[in-house]
Design a protein around this motif. Structure first.
Motif, short mmCIF file in Angstrom:
data_model
loop_
_atom_site.label_atom_id
_atom_site.label_comp_id
_atom_site.label_asym_id
_atom_site.label_seq_id
_atom_site.Cartn_x
_atom_site.Cartn_y
_atom_site.Cartn_z
N VAL A 437 1.03 -1.37 -0.05
CA VAL A 437 0.23 -0.10 -0.12
C VAL A 437 0.82 1.28 0.18
CG1 VAL A 437 -1.98 0.56 1.28
CG2 VAL A 437 -1.72 -1.23 0.72
N VAL A 438 1.64 1.37 0.86
CA VAL A 438 3.53 2.63 0.78
C VAL A 438 3.47 2.69 -0.67
CG1 VAL A 438 5.01 3.07 1.84
CG2 VAL A 438 3.46 1.90 2.84
N LYS A 439 3.64 1.74 -1.63
CA LYS A 439 4.37 1.71 -2.43
C LYS A 439 3.16 2.19 -3.49
CE LYS A 439 7.60 -1.39 -2.17
NZ LYS A 439 7.76 -3.39 -3.11
N GLN A 440 1.95 2.35 -3.59
CA GLN A 440 0.71 2.95 -4.19
C GLN A 440 0.48 4.16 -4.23
OE1 GLN A 440 -2.35 0.58 -3.30
NE2 GLN A 440 -1.15 -1.32 -4.22
N HIS A 441 1.51 4.64 -3.26
CA HIS A 441 1.24 6.07 -2.53
C HIS A 441 2.25 6.89 -2.62
CE1 HIS A 441 -2.96 5.00 -2.70
NE2 HIS A 441 -2.95 4.33 -1.67
N LEU A 442 3.43 6.66 -3.31
CA LEU A 442 4.31 7.06 -2.80
C LEU A 442 5.20 8.60 -3.93
CD1 LEU A 442 7.08 4.84 -2.69
CD2 LEU A 442 6.09 5.99 -0.86
N ARG A 443 5.61 9.15 -3.24
CA ARG A 443 6.25 10.43 -4.52
C ARG A 443 6.81 10.10 -5.15
NH1 ARG A 443 9.46 14.98 -1.71
NH2 ARG A 443 11.21 13.61 -1.82
N PRO A 444 7.05 10.12 -6.81
CA PRO A 444 7.31 9.96 -7.81
C PRO A 444 8.34 9.15 -7.35
CG PRO A 444 5.34 10.75 -9.09
CD PRO A 444 5.67 11.26 -7.45
N GLU A 445 9.41 10.35 -7.30
CA GLU A 445 10.81 10.02 -7.37
C GLU A 445 11.33 10.15 -6.29
OE1 GLU A 445 10.05 14.81 -6.22
OE2 GLU A 445 8.73 13.06 -7.36
N SER A 446 10.71 9.39 -4.81
CA SER A 446 11.23 8.98 -3.74
C SER A 446 11.52 7.45 -3.83
CB SER A 446 10.35 9.69 -2.42
OG SER A 446 9.66 7.98 -2.76
N GLY A 447 11.75 6.74 -4.09
CA GLY A 447 11.24 5.72 -4.59
C GLY A 447 11.11 4.89 -3.36
N PHE A 448 11.46 3.33 -2.62
CA PHE A 448 10.77 2.57 -1.85
C PHE A 448 12.00 2.44 -0.71
CE2 PHE A 448 9.30 -1.15 0.42
CZ PHE A 448 8.37 -0.10 1.42
N PHE A 449 12.54 3.94 0.67
CA PHE A 449 13.59 3.17 1.62
C PHE A 449 14.41 2.54 0.28
CE2 PHE A 449 9.94 2.45 4.08
CZ PHE A 449 9.65 3.62 5.04
N LYS A 450 15.41 3.40 -0.28
CA LYS A 450 16.20 2.95 -1.09
C LYS A 450 17.72 3.95 -0.28
CE LYS A 450 15.70 6.52 -4.61
NZ LYS A 450 15.64 7.40 -5.82
N PRO A 451 18.70 2.90 -0.72
CA PRO A 451 19.77 3.18 -0.08
C PRO A 451 20.38 4.36 0.10
CG PRO A 451 20.55 1.23 -1.31
CD PRO A 451 19.06 1.72 -1.38
N THR A 452 20.87 4.94 1.31
CA THR A 452 21.21 6.56 0.93
C THR A 452 23.36 6.74 1.45
OG1 THR A 452 21.23 6.60 3.60
CG2 THR A 452 19.04 7.13 1.69
#
Length: 466
Positions: A437-452
């Motif tokens: 569900v979180v992935k369905q509502h992400l800001r487009p450029e943010s990604g899903f907990f990408k490495p930092t």
């Protein structure tokens, strides 16, 4: 002791033949035969320890990573934080709605390697990087995640780490933005009541007077919405008696729909000066408002006191205040009837609990401002449960159908039931993300907990004393 070791040896080798068991120990048959006494016991203990799956070993827990994923439409934009550890435990936090995730990311290098169970120690290390309103979001979001991790590591809910709870359910109040007509506004509020909400809040202010001739006085050519970057005492906008009467009648029509019995708070009057605030607050006395919120910026404590001393309508502020010290100043000078911290700005769970307790000792009640995802919501619920003078927690997402689906409760209980949040007994915050569900509502450029990794190291001497 010897009997216990023998039992460990028997348990460890249960289901496998002795040859396989000794092979697990890395021993030849001859070497195995040579094992005697303490050596055999130690070998057995090593096997047991190697196969035990620990949820955590709190004293050895270390932060290994910090990542973000930004949710939109909740209805606000909300950066979520994930803090990883060396033992597989994950802690969830949230930067305040509308703020930048950078406020949390630039703190990553300061928290890597720390034990998240030392919540206060780590908080004191990073709190110097917070400021009022959204600029506190990184510090507060990390504190939420630390509390979540500490609770999971020790197996207790966050409210227990705050000293225990005063209530099992947390009353919610529903915010409702302005509608075109008072009747429509009243019907919207009535629909909240039909859903079990027992405390209401609405917006009303000078925006409603935009097309009402003679309702406002202001410098010619002024846009009443253009004062949003100009503080209230400096806009030159005032409400006339006609405007006051119009707004009073508007609230009165709403009261006709919802009745006088249910508490009705209010917010967003526009950037008007103190004298207009006093006139408006006095006009609202007959409608018995629960409070009037942020009539002037919280920094102007003497002006808030001037309003408070001029009306019986309760005056409230606090959603943009960072740390307890400025709350203490307002309480000590008698500037507020109630306080209204936003936990994602005020300092997190522990600091907000301290704020509430100080207010309690001075006869001041505490409501809680909130507009975010269920992660920050649950942080608020734990704090509200543990604070005696708590009144009600804001719920800004009643009209977002997927909002509750962003998380799964550890206990399986619902987040909200008949206008109240359920206080969980599960460890930490008591929720885990529903990733799909979180992935369905992400800001487009943010990604899903990408490495930092770019935030892993930052050279800085942060000490502000010599």
């Amino acid at each position: 002791m010897k009997l216990r070791v023998r039992n460990l040896l028997d348990d460890a080798s249960h289901g496998v033949d002795r040859r396989s068991f000794f092979k697990t120990l890395g021993l030849t048959a001859a070497g195995a035969m040579a094992l005697r006494g303490d050596a055999a016991a130690q070998a057995a203990a090593n096997v047991v320890n190697a196969n035990v799956k620990r949820a955590s070993e709190p004293s050895a827990l270390k932060i290994t990573d910090l990542r973000v994923a930004v949710v939109t439409g909740a209805p606000m934009t909300c950066p979520l934080i994930r803090i990883d550890t060396n033992q597989g435990l994950v802690g969830w936090g949230e930067v305040r709605d509308g703020a930048s995730e950078t406020y949390a990311l630039f703190l990553k290098s300061r928290v890597l390697g720390e034990n998240p169970c030392n919540v206060d120690k780590v908080f004191r290390k990073i709190k110097q990087f917070g400021s009022p309103a959204r600029q506190a979001g990184g510090v507060c979001g990390i504190e939420m995640a630390l509390m979540d991790l500490a609770g999971k590591a020790w197996g207790v809910p966050c409210w227990q780490m705050l000293g225990g709870k005063f209530r099992d359910r947390v009353r919610l109040y529903a915010d409702t933005t302005e509608r075109e007509t008072a009747t429509e506004q009243g019907q919207m509020l009535k629909a909240r009541m039909d859903r079990g909400i027992t405390f209401l809040k609405q917006d009303f202010g000078i925006g409603l007077l935009r097309n009402v001739p003679g309702a406002l006085s202001m410098p010619l050519g002024t846009d009443i919405g253009g004062g949003q970057r100009v503080m209230h005492p400096f806009t030159g906008i005032t409400i006339t008696d006609k405007g006051i009467e119009w707004l009073s009648d508007w609230v009165g029509q709403i009261r006709q729909v919802i009745g006088m019995e249910i508490p009705l708070a209010s917010d967003h009057y526009g950037h008007i000066g103190v004298n207009s605030c006093i006139k408006l607050a006095r006009a609202m006395e007959k409608w018995n408002l629960a409070w009037m919120e942020d009539m002037v910026p919280w920094e102007f404590g003497e002006l808030l006191k001037q309003i408070k001393d001029s009306t019986t309508t309760p005056v409230l502020t606090g959603e943009d205040i960072y740390l307890k010290e400025d709350f203490i100043k307002l309480i000590d000078i008698g500037a507020v009837d109630m306080i209204h911290p936003d936990l994602a700005s005020s300092g997190g769970l522990m600091e907000t609990k301290k704020i509430g307790d100080y207010a309690m000792e001075h006869g001041v009640a505490m409501a809680m401002h909130f507009a975010g995802t269920p992660v920050s919501f649950m942080a608020n619920v734990h704090c509200a449960a543990a604070t005696e003078n708590f009144i009600a927690l804001e719920h800004h997402s009643l009209d977002v159908p997927w909002w509750e689906d962003l998380v799964k409760t550890t206990s399986g209980q619902p987040l909200v039931e008949k206008g109240f949040a359920i206080v969980p007994d599960a460890p930490g915050l008591g929720v885990e993300l529903n990733e799909e569900v979180v992935k369905q509502h992400l800001r487009p450029e943010s990604g899903f907990f990408k490495p930092t990794p770019e935030w892993d190291k930052e050279r800085s001497n942060d000490r502000h004393w010599s």
